[in-house]
Design a protein around this motif. Structure first.
Motif, PDB file in Angstrom:
ATOM      1  N   VAL A 192      -0.142   8.629   8.519  1.00 16.15           N
ATOM      2  CA  VAL A 192      -0.750   8.603   7.187  1.00 16.15           C
ATOM      3  C   VAL A 192      -0.583   7.226   6.557  1.00 16.15           C
ATOM      4  O   VAL A 192      -1.520   6.698   5.953  1.00 16.15           O
ATOM      5  CB  VAL A 192      -0.142   9.699   6.271  1.00 16.15           C
ATOM      6  N   LEU A 193       0.589   6.626   6.714  1.00 17.35           N
ATOM      7  CA  LEU A 193       0.798   5.286   6.150  1.00 17.35           C
ATOM      8  C   LEU A 193      -0.130   4.252   6.774  1.00 17.35           C
ATOM      9  O   LEU A 193      -0.697   3.409   6.066  1.00 17.35           O
ATOM     10  CB  LEU A 193       2.254   4.859   6.325  1.00 17.35           C
ATOM     11  N   LEU A 194      -0.302   4.324   8.087  1.00 16.58           N
ATOM     12  CA  LEU A 194      -1.217   3.391   8.749  1.00 16.58           C
ATOM     13  C   LEU A 194      -2.661   3.603   8.297  1.00 16.58           C
ATOM     14  O   LEU A 194      -3.394   2.641   8.037  1.00 16.58           O
ATOM     15  CB  LEU A 194      -1.116   3.535  10.267  1.00 16.58           C
ATOM     16  N   ALA A 195      -3.066   4.863   8.186  1.00 12.59           N
ATOM     17  CA  ALA A 195      -4.430   5.160   7.742  1.00 12.59           C
ATOM     18  C   ALA A 195      -4.623   4.769   6.282  1.00 12.59           C
ATOM     19  O   ALA A 195      -5.700   4.301   5.896  1.00 12.59           O
ATOM     20  CB  ALA A 195      -4.736   6.638   7.952  1.00 12.59           C
ATOM     21  N   LEU A 196      -3.584   4.955   5.470  1.00 11.95           N
ATOM     22  CA  LEU A 196      -3.671   4.521   4.073  1.00 11.95           C
ATOM     23  C   LEU A 196      -3.817   3.008   3.977  1.00 11.95           C
ATOM     24  O   LEU A 196      -4.529   2.507   3.114  1.00 11.95           O
ATOM     25  CB  LEU A 196      -2.444   4.973   3.294  1.00 11.95           C
ATOM     26  N   GLY A 197      -3.133   2.302   4.867  1.00 12.89           N
ATOM     27  CA  GLY A 197      -3.295   0.851   4.900  1.00 12.89           C
ATOM     28  C   GLY A 197      -4.730   0.459   5.228  1.00 12.89           C
ATOM     29  O   GLY A 197      -5.294  -0.443   4.601  1.00 12.89           O
TER      30      GLY A 197
ATOM     31  N   ALA B  31      -6.074   8.783  -2.507  1.00 15.68           N
ATOM     32  CA  ALA B  31      -5.034   9.581  -3.160  1.00 15.68           C
ATOM     33  C   ALA B  31      -4.696  10.856  -2.396  1.00 15.68           C
ATOM     34  O   ALA B  31      -3.528  11.240  -2.336  1.00 15.68           O
ATOM     35  CB  ALA B  31      -5.470   9.925  -4.579  1.00 15.68           C
ATOM     36  N   LEU B  32      -5.675  11.523  -1.804  1.00 16.71           N
ATOM     37  CA  LEU B  32      -5.389  12.776  -1.099  1.00 16.71           C
ATOM     38  C   LEU B  32      -4.457  12.581   0.088  1.00 16.71           C
ATOM     39  O   LEU B  32      -3.487  13.332   0.225  1.00 16.71           O
ATOM     40  CB  LEU B  32      -6.694  13.440  -0.658  1.00 16.71           C
ATOM     41  N   PRO B  33      -4.689  11.609   0.955  1.00 21.21           N
ATOM     42  CA  PRO B  33      -3.719  11.406   2.035  1.00 21.21           C
ATOM     43  C   PRO B  33      -2.347  10.964   1.525  1.00 21.21           C
ATOM     44  O   PRO B  33      -1.340  11.243   2.162  1.00 21.21           O
ATOM     45  CB  PRO B  33      -4.370  10.332   2.903  1.00 21.21           C
ATOM     46  N   LEU B  34      -2.303  10.298   0.391  1.00 18.72           N
ATOM     47  CA  LEU B  34      -1.007   9.956  -0.194  1.00 18.72           C
ATOM     48  C   LEU B  34      -0.263  11.228  -0.607  1.00 18.72           C
ATOM     49  O   LEU B  34       0.940  11.351  -0.387  1.00 18.72           O
ATOM     50  CB  LEU B  34      -1.193   9.031  -1.395  1.00 18.72           C
ATOM     51  N   VAL B  35      -0.988  12.188  -1.140  1.00 19.11           N
ATOM     52  CA  VAL B  35      -0.406  13.500  -1.440  1.00 19.11           C
ATOM     53  C   VAL B  35       0.031  14.165  -0.134  1.00 19.11           C
ATOM     54  O   VAL B  35       1.092  14.789  -0.064  1.00 19.11           O
ATOM     55  CB  VAL B  35      -1.422  14.374  -2.210  1.00 19.11           C
ATOM     56  N   GLY B  36      -0.797  14.017   0.919  1.00 14.20           N
ATOM     57  CA  GLY B  36      -0.436  14.556   2.232  1.00 14.20           C
ATOM     58  C   GLY B  36       0.866  13.959   2.744  1.00 14.20           C
ATOM     59  O   GLY B  36       1.687  14.665   3.340  1.00 14.20           O
ATOM     60  N   PHE B  37       1.070  12.664   2.520  1.00 13.61           N
ATOM     61  CA  PHE B  37       2.308  12.013   2.930  1.00 13.61           C
ATOM     62  C   PHE B  37       3.508  12.663   2.251  1.00 13.61           C
ATOM     63  O   PHE B  37       4.521  12.952   2.892  1.00 13.61           O
ATOM     64  CB  PHE B  37       2.249  10.515   2.594  1.00 13.61           C
ATOM     65  N   VAL B  38       3.388  12.899   0.950  1.00 12.41           N
ATOM     66  CA  VAL B  38       4.488  13.513   0.200  1.00 12.41           C
ATOM     67  C   VAL B  38       4.736  14.936   0.691  1.00 12.41           C
ATOM     68  O   VAL B  38       5.890  15.369   0.836  1.00 12.41           O
ATOM     69  CB  VAL B  38       4.184  13.479  -1.317  1.00 12.41           C
ATOM     70  N   LEU B  39       3.671  15.666   0.983  1.00 11.40           N
ATOM     71  CA  LEU B  39       3.830  17.034   1.472  1.00 11.40           C
ATOM     72  C   LEU B  39       4.461  17.060   2.866  1.00 11.40           C
ATOM     73  O   LEU B  39       5.288  17.934   3.153  1.00 11.40           O
ATOM     74  CB  LEU B  39       2.482  17.746   1.473  1.00 11.40           C
TER      75      LEU B  39
END
Length: 135
Positions: A73-78, A105-113
């Protein structure tokens, strides 16, 4: 499997990443490789989240897969943030729509989850170690 809270966290994280990947069709008009990398990363993170759910019998592997989902998720967010940055360079920041921000924002929420799910797995591991120590 379903009565464990980390199953809910991992499932919600997978849904958030999958929805972010689905929103790829409305992603900003950046370089093609950036959008493809973000789509692949979010899709892979969602699949890893679902795979982690079914690894409930091997908690160490489940924890590693959930951690791997977080890294993906972090790589994809980058990649998605780079795409938004490229798009904002071509136009001004006001040209970015709400959909563009939700795409990140949604994948960032996914990271937290996924993080919450991994914490649940780690607490199960600790609990089982303490029970084994009492035997």
């Amino acid at each position: 499997m379903i009565q464990r809270i980390q199953t809910v966290w991992l499932l919600l994280g997978a849904v958030a990443c999958a929805y972010g990947a689905w929103m790829h069709s409305t992603a900003p008009g950046s370089a093609e490789w950036v959008a493809t990398a973000a789509l692949a990363g979010f899709s892979l993170a969602g699949l890893l989240g679902v795979a982690a759910i079914f690894l409930y019998q091997n908690r160490d592997t489940q924890r590693k897969v959930a951690l791997g989902a977080q890294y993906v998720v972090l790589l994809a967010l980058g990649a998605a943030a780079f795409g938004l940055w490229q798009h904002s360079q071509a136009a001004d920041m006001a040209a970015l729509t709400t959909t563009d921000w939700v795409f990140v924002a949604l994948p960032l929420v996914g990271f937290v989850l996924f993080r919450q799910g991994r914490r649940g797995v780690e607490s199960d591991i600790k609990l089982l170690k303490s029970v084994d120590r009492l035997r």
